[in-house]
Write a protein that holds these residues in place. Structure first.
Motif, PDB file in Angstrom:
ATOM      1  N   CYS A 290       0.849  -1.197   0.000  1.00  0.00           N
ATOM      2  CA  CYS A 290       0.000   0.000   0.000  1.00  0.00           C
ATOM      3  C   CYS A 290       0.881   1.243   0.000  1.00  0.00           C
ATOM      4  O   CYS A 290       1.720   1.407   0.892  1.00  0.00           O
ATOM      5  CB  CYS A 290      -0.915   0.019   1.225  1.00  0.00           C
ATOM      6  SG  CYS A 290      -2.114  -1.337   1.301  1.00  0.00           S
ATOM      7  N   SER A 291       0.679   2.109  -0.982  1.00  0.00           N
ATOM      8  CA  SER A 291       1.488   3.322  -1.098  1.00  0.00           C
ATOM      9  C   SER A 291       0.625   4.483  -1.550  1.00  0.00           C
ATOM     10  O   SER A 291      -0.327   4.299  -2.319  1.00  0.00           O
ATOM     11  CB  SER A 291       2.630   3.122  -2.102  1.00  0.00           C
ATOM     12  OG  SER A 291       3.449   2.038  -1.723  1.00  0.00           O
ATOM     13  N   ALA A 292       0.978   5.692  -1.082  1.00  0.00           N
ATOM     14  CA  ALA A 292       0.197   6.877  -1.436  1.00  0.00           C
ATOM     15  C   ALA A 292       1.060   8.126  -1.406  1.00  0.00           C
ATOM     16  O   ALA A 292       2.025   8.220  -0.638  1.00  0.00           O
ATOM     17  CB  ALA A 292      -0.988   7.044  -0.486  1.00  0.00           C
ATOM     18  N   ILE A 293       0.703   9.075  -2.259  1.00  0.00           N
ATOM     19  CA  ILE A 293       1.240  10.434  -2.239  1.00  0.00           C
ATOM     20  C   ILE A 293       0.060  11.376  -2.078  1.00  0.00           C
ATOM     21  O   ILE A 293      -0.958  11.230  -2.761  1.00  0.00           O
ATOM     22  CB  ILE A 293       1.982  10.787  -3.546  1.00  0.00           C
ATOM     23  CG1 ILE A 293       3.202   9.894  -3.750  1.00  0.00           C
ATOM     24  CG2 ILE A 293       2.390  12.262  -3.560  1.00  0.00           C
ATOM     25  CD1 ILE A 293       3.846  10.064  -5.123  1.00  0.00           C
ATOM     26  N   CYS A 294       0.181  12.343  -1.179  1.00  0.00           N
ATOM     27  CA  CYS A 294      -0.821  13.395  -1.024  1.00  0.00           C
ATOM     28  C   CYS A 294      -0.149  14.719  -1.375  1.00  0.00           C
ATOM     29  O   CYS A 294       0.804  15.126  -0.706  1.00  0.00           O
ATOM     30  CB  CYS A 294      -1.361  13.447   0.402  1.00  0.00           C
ATOM     31  SG  CYS A 294      -2.146  11.913   0.948  1.00  0.00           S
ATOM     32  N   LEU A 295      -0.634  15.368  -2.414  1.00  0.00           N
ATOM     33  CA  LEU A 295      -0.084  16.649  -2.851  1.00  0.00           C
ATOM     34  C   LEU A 295      -1.112  17.737  -2.584  1.00  0.00           C
ATOM     35  O   LEU A 295      -2.196  17.739  -3.168  1.00  0.00           O
ATOM     36  CB  LEU A 295       0.266  16.607  -4.339  1.00  0.00           C
ATOM     37  CG  LEU A 295       0.818  17.906  -4.936  1.00  0.00           C
ATOM     38  CD1 LEU A 295       2.192  18.225  -4.355  1.00  0.00           C
ATOM     39  CD2 LEU A 295       0.885  17.829  -6.457  1.00  0.00           C
ATOM     40  N   PHE A 296      -0.769  18.656  -1.688  1.00  0.00           N
ATOM     41  CA  PHE A 296      -1.667  19.752  -1.318  1.00  0.00           C
ATOM     42  C   PHE A 296      -1.342  20.980  -2.166  1.00  0.00           C
ATOM     43  O   PHE A 296      -0.176  21.298  -2.393  1.00  0.00           O
ATOM     44  CB  PHE A 296      -1.516  20.079   0.169  1.00  0.00           C
ATOM     45  CG  PHE A 296      -1.930  18.958   1.075  1.00  0.00           C
ATOM     46  CD1 PHE A 296      -3.232  18.862   1.540  1.00  0.00           C
ATOM     47  CD2 PHE A 296      -1.013  17.986   1.461  1.00  0.00           C
ATOM     48  CE1 PHE A 296      -3.613  17.820   2.379  1.00  0.00           C
ATOM     49  CE2 PHE A 296      -1.385  16.936   2.292  1.00  0.00           C
ATOM     50  CZ  PHE A 296      -2.692  16.855   2.751  1.00  0.00           C
ATOM     51  N   PHE A 297      -2.387  21.676  -2.607  1.00  0.00           N
ATOM     52  CA  PHE A 297      -2.206  22.790  -3.530  1.00  0.00           C
ATOM     53  C   PHE A 297      -1.993  24.129  -2.847  1.00  0.00           C
ATOM     54  O   PHE A 297      -1.545  25.077  -3.478  1.00  0.00           O
ATOM     55  CB  PHE A 297      -3.427  22.913  -4.448  1.00  0.00           C
ATOM     56  CG  PHE A 297      -3.684  21.695  -5.283  1.00  0.00           C
ATOM     57  CD1 PHE A 297      -2.649  21.043  -5.922  1.00  0.00           C
ATOM     58  CD2 PHE A 297      -4.968  21.199  -5.426  1.00  0.00           C
ATOM     59  CE1 PHE A 297      -2.879  19.921  -6.693  1.00  0.00           C
ATOM     60  CE2 PHE A 297      -5.214  20.083  -6.194  1.00  0.00           C
ATOM     61  CZ  PHE A 297      -4.172  19.440  -6.832  1.00  0.00           C
ATOM     62  N   HIS A 298      -2.349  24.241  -1.580  1.00  0.00           N
ATOM     63  CA  HIS A 298      -2.289  25.528  -0.897  1.00  0.00           C
ATOM     64  C   HIS A 298      -1.394  25.415   0.330  1.00  0.00           C
ATOM     65  O   HIS A 298      -1.371  24.392   1.013  1.00  0.00           O
ATOM     66  CB  HIS A 298      -3.690  25.985  -0.484  1.00  0.00           C
ATOM     67  CG  HIS A 298      -4.681  25.919  -1.611  1.00  0.00           C
ATOM     68  ND1 HIS A 298      -4.632  26.757  -2.698  1.00  0.00           N
ATOM     69  CD2 HIS A 298      -5.737  25.092  -1.822  1.00  0.00           C
ATOM     70  CE1 HIS A 298      -5.615  26.456  -3.531  1.00  0.00           C
ATOM     71  NE2 HIS A 298      -6.304  25.450  -3.020  1.00  0.00           N
ATOM     72  N   SER A 299      -0.687  26.489   0.632  1.00  0.00           N
ATOM     73  CA  SER A 299       0.229  26.472   1.769  1.00  0.00           C
ATOM     74  C   SER A 299      -0.524  26.353   3.087  1.00  0.00           C
ATOM     75  O   SER A 299      -0.033  25.802   4.048  1.00  0.00           O
ATOM     76  CB  SER A 299       1.096  27.735   1.782  1.00  0.00           C
ATOM     77  OG  SER A 299       0.280  28.895   1.758  1.00  0.00           O
ATOM     78  N   THR A 300      -1.746  26.854   3.129  1.00  0.00           N
ATOM     79  CA  THR A 300      -2.612  26.695   4.296  1.00  0.00           C
ATOM     80  C   THR A 300      -3.994  26.339   3.800  1.00  0.00           C
ATOM     81  O   THR A 300      -4.372  26.704   2.683  1.00  0.00           O
ATOM     82  CB  THR A 300      -2.706  27.991   5.128  1.00  0.00           C
ATOM     83  OG1 THR A 300      -3.164  29.058   4.289  1.00  0.00           O
ATOM     84  CG2 THR A 300      -1.354  28.336   5.720  1.00  0.00           C
ATOM     85  N   PRO A 301      -4.791  25.609   4.584  1.00  0.00           N
ATOM     86  CA  PRO A 301      -6.133  25.251   4.141  1.00  0.00           C
ATOM     87  C   PRO A 301      -6.935  26.490   3.784  1.00  0.00           C
ATOM     88  O   PRO A 301      -6.908  27.489   4.490  1.00  0.00           O
ATOM     89  CB  PRO A 301      -6.727  24.531   5.360  1.00  0.00           C
ATOM     90  CG  PRO A 301      -5.539  24.042   6.117  1.00  0.00           C
ATOM     91  CD  PRO A 301      -4.472  25.072   5.926  1.00  0.00           C
ATOM     92  N   SER A 302      -7.644  26.409   2.647  1.00  0.00           N
ATOM     93  CA  SER A 302      -8.443  27.551   2.200  1.00  0.00           C
ATOM     94  C   SER A 302      -9.897  27.375   2.578  1.00  0.00           C
ATOM     95  O   SER A 302     -10.305  26.317   2.991  1.00  0.00           O
ATOM     96  CB  SER A 302      -8.316  27.711   0.690  1.00  0.00           C
ATOM     97  OG  SER A 302      -8.801  26.569   0.023  1.00  0.00           O
TER      98      SER A 302
END
Length: 302
Positions: A290-302
């Motif tokens: 099981c493998s995953a990458i999570c890429l967040f688009f914003h420096s802080t939650p919008s």
């Protein structure tokens, strides 16, 4: 900008694993910031933040691997994410070879696409808000975006197709090339690709790198390529291998990540949830990698 897709399609068809290996940058000696396997990337004030995690299953060597590259193609606003799931006795070697070969091979083509885009768009290059997704096999990319009802809820949108041989268009192509598709008696519902006259190799996907023994029988390595602009509602994207998606739904995965206050632990929490789900839902069956990458688009939650 359809030229991005056409360049990616052409590259994937011509990619030869292990050839033309260069630096992780774009061939000019500049190395991009890289994350392999588990960990995080992007804490130094970056607009994007990535977390990755991989757990070996109960079938032997972990055949999953991943990579996240900041500054891909010498573009400060470009991040490359890749997740690769090997199969067969040498699958872990193939997955790692693709991980090391694909980014540098793609980087030069990516720069060509950027140059072409700047000419077509009159010099305006807006790459930082563009997602380009290319998929071969049955790993999956899922986007988390805020719903239209403005209540703050985050919903899942699948960005890729799981290329299984039971998909009508995939199965038709394989059969037209004299390949066979059927399930084993002890694996009902798991469709596999077989040679015309042998019960081999039993490939559980219709597109893959390698597997040359069935490339003349309808299994291809051409990816499906899509692109879209990131909107203000889009929050993050999850890339994960089928070990996660076999037991966790798109919506469940998005909710797990969205509910994780510490982004550094997002991928780890998703993977650990998948491992627990395997043991709960598929008792007696060996847990998959099981493998995953999570890429967040914003420096802080919008």
């Amino acid at each position: 900008m359809p030229h991005f897709s056409s360049l990616l399609q052409g590259l994937a068809r011509s990619l030869s694993v292990g050839r033309d290996r260069k630096a992780d940058g774009a061939g000019d000696g500049k190395a991009a910031a890289a994350l392999r396997s588990s960990g995080t990337l992007g804490r130094g004030g970056s607009e994007t933040f990535a977390a990755a995690c991989s757990r070996r299953g109960e079938k032997g060597i972990n055949q999953d691997c991943s990579i996240v590259l900041e500054g891909f193609g010498c573009q400060e606003d470009t991040v490359f994410c890749g997740i690769f799931d090997g199969h067969g006795p040498w699958g872990h070697y193939v997955a790692k070879a693709v991980r090391e070969s694909l980014p540098p091979s793609l980087a030069g083509h990516w720069q060509e696409a950027i140059t072409l885009a700047s000419l077509i768009d009159g010099g305006e290059k807006r790459l930082g808000d563009l997602i380009v997704v290319a998929n071969v096999g049955d790993s999956r990319a899922v986007l988390a975006t805020k719903a239209d009802d403005d209540d703050g809820a985050v919903v899942a949108e699948q960005l890729t197709v799981d290329f299984k041989p039971n998909l009508p268009q995939e199965g038709q192509r394989i059969r037209e090339c004299n390949g066979r598709v059927h399930c084993l008696s002890d694996e009902p519902g798991v469709h596999r690709v077989w040679l015309p006259d042998r019960e081999s190799p039993g490939l559980a996907m219709s597109r893959a790198f390698g597997d040359y023994c069935v490339k003349d029988y309808g299994v291809i390595s051409a990816p499906e390529v899509t692109q879209r602009r990131i909107s203000s509602r889009d929050q993050f994207i999850i890339l994960a291998t089928d070990g996660v998606w076999d037991v966790i739904s798109n919506e469940e995965a998005v909710q797990i990540v969205a509910a994780t206050a510490d982004r550094e632990k997002a991928a780890k929490r998703l993977v650990e949830s998948a491992v627990r789900a395997w043991r709960r839902k598929r008792r007696g069956i060996a847990v998959d990698d099981c493998s995953a990458i999570c890429l967040f688009f914003h420096s802080t939650p919008s």
